[in-house]
Design a protein around this motif. Structure first.
Motif, PDB file in Angstrom:
ATOM      1  N   ALA A  49       0.840  -1.196   0.000  1.00 54.47           N
ATOM      2  CA  ALA A  49       0.000   0.000   0.000  1.00 54.47           C
ATOM      3  C   ALA A  49       0.873   1.243   0.000  1.00 54.47           C
ATOM      4  O   ALA A  49       2.019   1.230   0.466  1.00 54.47           O
ATOM      5  N   SER A  50       0.330   2.332  -0.519  1.00 60.59           N
ATOM      6  CA  SER A  50       1.068   3.592  -0.560  1.00 60.59           C
ATOM      7  C   SER A  50       1.357   4.108   0.851  1.00 60.59           C
ATOM      8  O   SER A  50       0.595   3.876   1.790  1.00 60.59           O
ATOM      9  N   LEU A  51       2.464   4.824   0.959  1.00 64.05           N
ATOM     10  CA  LEU A  51       2.860   5.440   2.222  1.00 64.05           C
ATOM     11  C   LEU A  51       1.825   6.474   2.646  1.00 64.05           C
ATOM     12  O   LEU A  51       1.324   7.238   1.828  1.00 64.05           O
ATOM     13  N   GLU A  52       1.511   6.517   3.933  1.00 69.74           N
ATOM     14  CA  GLU A  52       0.637   7.551   4.475  1.00 69.74           C
ATOM     15  C   GLU A  52       1.473   8.821   4.686  1.00 69.74           C
ATOM     16  O   GLU A  52       2.438   8.817   5.451  1.00 69.74           O
ATOM     17  N   VAL A  53       1.118   9.888   3.980  1.00 70.01           N
ATOM     18  CA  VAL A  53       1.965  11.070   3.978  1.00 70.01           C
ATOM     19  C   VAL A  53       1.382  12.244   4.771  1.00 70.01           C
ATOM     20  O   VAL A  53       2.007  13.304   4.842  1.00 70.01           O
ATOM     21  N   SER A  54       0.211  12.071   5.367  1.00 68.66           N
ATOM     22  CA  SER A  54      -0.354  13.171   6.148  1.00 68.66           C
ATOM     23  C   SER A  54       0.586  13.497   7.305  1.00 68.66           C
ATOM     24  O   SER A  54       1.114  12.612   7.982  1.00 68.66           O
ATOM     25  N   THR A  62      18.080  19.275  -6.564  1.00 67.97           N
ATOM     26  CA  THR A  62      19.541  19.264  -6.440  1.00 67.97           C
ATOM     27  C   THR A  62      19.968  19.657  -5.030  1.00 67.97           C
ATOM     28  O   THR A  62      20.900  19.067  -4.469  1.00 67.97           O
ATOM     29  N   THR A  63      19.272  20.624  -4.434  1.00 70.68           N
ATOM     30  CA  THR A  63      19.627  21.065  -3.081  1.00 70.68           C
ATOM     31  C   THR A  63      19.499  19.922  -2.082  1.00 70.68           C
ATOM     32  O   THR A  63      20.417  19.656  -1.297  1.00 70.68           O
ATOM     33  N   TYR A  64      18.373  19.221  -2.112  1.00 71.50           N
ATOM     34  CA  TYR A  64      18.148  18.182  -1.101  1.00 71.50           C
ATOM     35  C   TYR A  64      18.933  16.900  -1.398  1.00 71.50           C
ATOM     36  O   TYR A  64      19.365  16.211  -0.464  1.00 71.50           O
ATOM     37  N   LEU A  65      19.159  16.580  -2.661  1.00 75.75           N
ATOM     38  CA  LEU A  65      20.012  15.429  -2.962  1.00 75.75           C
ATOM     39  C   LEU A  65      21.431  15.689  -2.468  1.00 75.75           C
ATOM     40  O   LEU A  65      22.091  14.786  -1.930  1.00 75.75           O
ATOM     41  N   GLU A  66      21.915  16.920  -2.640  1.00 75.38           N
ATOM     42  CA  GLU A  66      23.261  17.257  -2.154  1.00 75.38           C
ATOM     43  C   GLU A  66      23.343  17.209  -0.631  1.00 75.38           C
ATOM     44  O   GLU A  66      24.421  16.995  -0.075  1.00 75.38           O
ATOM     45  N   LYS A  67      22.214  17.394   0.048  1.00 75.22           N
ATOM     46  CA  LYS A  67      22.183  17.324   1.518  1.00 75.22           C
ATOM     47  C   LYS A  67      22.101  15.890   2.034  1.00 75.22           C
ATOM     48  O   LYS A  67      22.079  15.677   3.243  1.00 75.22           O
ATOM     49  N   GLY A  68      22.029  14.911   1.140  1.00 80.52           N
ATOM     50  CA  GLY A  68      21.986  13.522   1.570  1.00 80.52           C
ATOM     51  C   GLY A  68      20.615  12.889   1.540  1.00 80.52           C
ATOM     52  O   GLY A  68      20.437  11.769   2.032  1.00 80.52           O
ATOM     53  N   TYR A  69      19.628  13.581   0.969  1.00 83.73           N
ATOM     54  CA  TYR A  69      18.308  12.975   0.803  1.00 83.73           C
ATOM     55  C   TYR A  69      18.299  12.097  -0.443  1.00 83.73           C
ATOM     56  O   TYR A  69      19.062  12.314  -1.393  1.00 83.73           O
ATOM     57  N   VAL A  70      17.441  11.093  -0.423  1.00 77.33           N
ATOM     58  CA  VAL A  70      17.278  10.164  -1.542  1.00 77.33           C
ATOM     59  C   VAL A  70      15.789  10.097  -1.873  1.00 77.33           C
ATOM     60  O   VAL A  70      14.949  10.042  -0.964  1.00 77.33           O
ATOM     61  N   LEU A  71      15.470  10.118  -3.156  1.00 74.00           N
ATOM     62  CA  LEU A  71      14.078   9.910  -3.567  1.00 74.00           C
ATOM     63  C   LEU A  71      13.796   8.421  -3.489  1.00 74.00           C
ATOM     64  O   LEU A  71      14.384   7.630  -4.227  1.00 74.00           O
ATOM     65  N   THR A  72      12.915   8.026  -2.575  1.00 75.74           N
ATOM     66  CA  THR A  72      12.710   6.605  -2.303  1.00 75.74           C
ATOM     67  C   THR A  72      11.329   6.087  -2.674  1.00 75.74           C
ATOM     68  O   THR A  72      11.112   4.876  -2.694  1.00 75.74           O
ATOM     69  N   ASP A  73      10.397   7.003  -2.946  1.00 78.38           N
ATOM     70  CA  ASP A  73       9.034   6.535  -3.218  1.00 78.38           C
ATOM     71  C   ASP A  73       8.276   7.661  -3.910  1.00 78.38           C
ATOM     72  O   ASP A  73       8.746   8.801  -4.006  1.00 78.38           O
ATOM     73  N   PHE A  74       7.084   7.335  -4.374  1.00 79.37           N
ATOM     74  CA  PHE A  74       6.215   8.305  -5.018  1.00 79.37           C
ATOM     75  C   PHE A  74       4.789   8.012  -4.588  1.00 79.37           C
ATOM     76  O   PHE A  74       4.374   6.858  -4.541  1.00 79.37           O
ATOM     77  N   VAL A  75       4.054   9.065  -4.243  1.00 78.88           N
ATOM     78  CA  VAL A  75       2.705   8.903  -3.712  1.00 78.88           C
ATOM     79  C   VAL A  75       1.743   9.794  -4.480  1.00 78.88           C
ATOM     80  O   VAL A  75       2.032  10.978  -4.721  1.00 78.88           O
ATOM     81  N   ARG A  76       0.611   9.220  -4.853  1.00 73.26           N
ATOM     82  CA  ARG A  76      -0.468  10.001  -5.456  1.00 73.26           C
ATOM     83  C   ARG A  76      -1.606  10.075  -4.455  1.00 73.26           C
ATOM     84  O   ARG A  76      -2.410   9.167  -4.330  1.00 73.26           O
ATOM     85  N   SER A  77      -1.615  11.158  -3.690  1.00 73.20           N
ATOM     86  CA  SER A  77      -2.646  11.378  -2.672  1.00 73.20           C
ATOM     87  C   SER A  77      -2.905  12.870  -2.605  1.00 73.20           C
ATOM     88  O   SER A  77      -2.088  13.620  -2.059  1.00 73.20           O
ATOM     89  N   HIS A  78      -4.014  13.312  -3.221  1.00 71.76           N
ATOM     90  CA  HIS A  78      -4.311  14.739  -3.323  1.00 71.76           C
ATOM     91  C   HIS A  78      -3.172  15.483  -4.022  1.00 71.76           C
ATOM     92  O   HIS A  78      -2.812  16.603  -3.656  1.00 71.76           O
ATOM     93  N   GLY A  79      -2.576  14.837  -5.008  1.00 71.18           N
ATOM     94  CA  GLY A  79      -1.472  15.414  -5.765  1.00 71.18           C
ATOM     95  C   GLY A  79      -0.420  14.361  -6.041  1.00 71.18           C
ATOM     96  O   GLY A  79      -0.574  13.180  -5.689  1.00 71.18           O
TER      97      GLY A  79
END
Length: 256
Positions: A173-178, A229-246
């Motif tokens: 199931a999709s991640l709960e992002v609220s 680019t800013t957040y990837l350089e800070k050590g963040y990784v894009l790990t998932d994608f959610v379609r919930s109200h956007g």
């Protein structure tokens, strides 16, 4: 009945060129030519096709890299009439099995980070992750990509990761992002957030903007480039994608 297998013979290789034009509306200059496709196959690359009653309706092309355990997946295309089916996922399952049987453990490819369809497929359906952003990687392009810089991120698909296996056979199931904070409000970015998990919202349909409102598309491109680019350089990784109200990327901070 859909069959997934390696492409065989010059007639099927020619169909790969036809599909490139039909899927992306590319000019001849942007299509991988017949001879080069054969060379990829001859030198250990993968050109796999999806066939509906004998007619090729989709393909995946992967080429060797300097690392024998890594393949570059150059293209995956499915005819518009078969989008929304499982053909694309089945092509990627085939690619995974093909690679693992040859000792290849990681597949990488580039995609446009503003296109939510690609982001959803690559991160949510396949379990790939993103650590790299490359501004205008291919220069100016034709067809559906004409008019905006060809910014791309690199999807890393780690074939032995249990989560990859789960995503392509039994998606969770999709991640709960609220409650999670979002980096942007439209073009306006907040660049100093430090939460362990953050969201970045994409436009509803970037492809439509490229075709019908280039100025708006270019604003989204510039804003997305700045934020990601800013957040990837800070050590963040894009790990998932959610379609919930956007449409939202999920970014997780990982220690270096």
């Amino acid at each position: 009945m859909i069959e997934i297998r390696e492409v065989q013979g010059h007639q099927e290789v020619s169909r790969v060129q036809e599909l490139q034009a039909l899927v992306w509306g590319r000019s001849e200059l942007d299509i991988v030519p017949h001879g080069l496709t054969v060379a990829f196959m001859y030198q250990g690359g993968l050109v796999g096709g999806a066939f509906d009653h004998g007619e090729m309706i989709g393909f995946v092309m992967g080429i060797p890299t300097a690392d024998p355990k890594k393949q570059h997946s150059h293209m995956l295309g499915v005819l518009p009439g078969h989008r929304g089916t499982d053909v694309a996922v089945r092509l990627k399952r085939f690619q995974r099995d093909w690679c693992l049987s040859r000792g290849i453990e990681q597949v990488v490819w580039s995609y446009d980070p503003m296109r939510s369809v690609n982001a959803n497929f690559n991160l949510r359906k396949l379990g790939a992750v993103v650590r790299e952003y490359h501004p205008n990687l291919y220069g100016q392009m034709s067809g559906v990509n004409a008019g905006v810089d060809s910014d791309r991120v690199i999807a890393e698909w780690n074939l032995r990761d249990p989560e990859v296996f789960q995503r392509i056979y039994a998606p969770p199931a999709s991640l709960e992002v609220s409650g999670l904070r979002t980096i942007n409000r439209g073009f306006e970015n907040t660049l100093d957030l430090q939460d362990e998990v953050l969201l970045y919202q994409l436009p509803a349909d970037f492809g439509h903007l490229v075709q019908h409102d280039l100025e708006e598309a270019r604003k989204w491109r510039a804003a997305g480039r700045e934020a990601l680019t800013t957040y990837l350089e800070k050590g963040y990784v894009l790990t998932d994608f959610v379609r919930s109200h956007g449409n939202f990327y999920v970014l997780r901070h990982q220690a270096h």
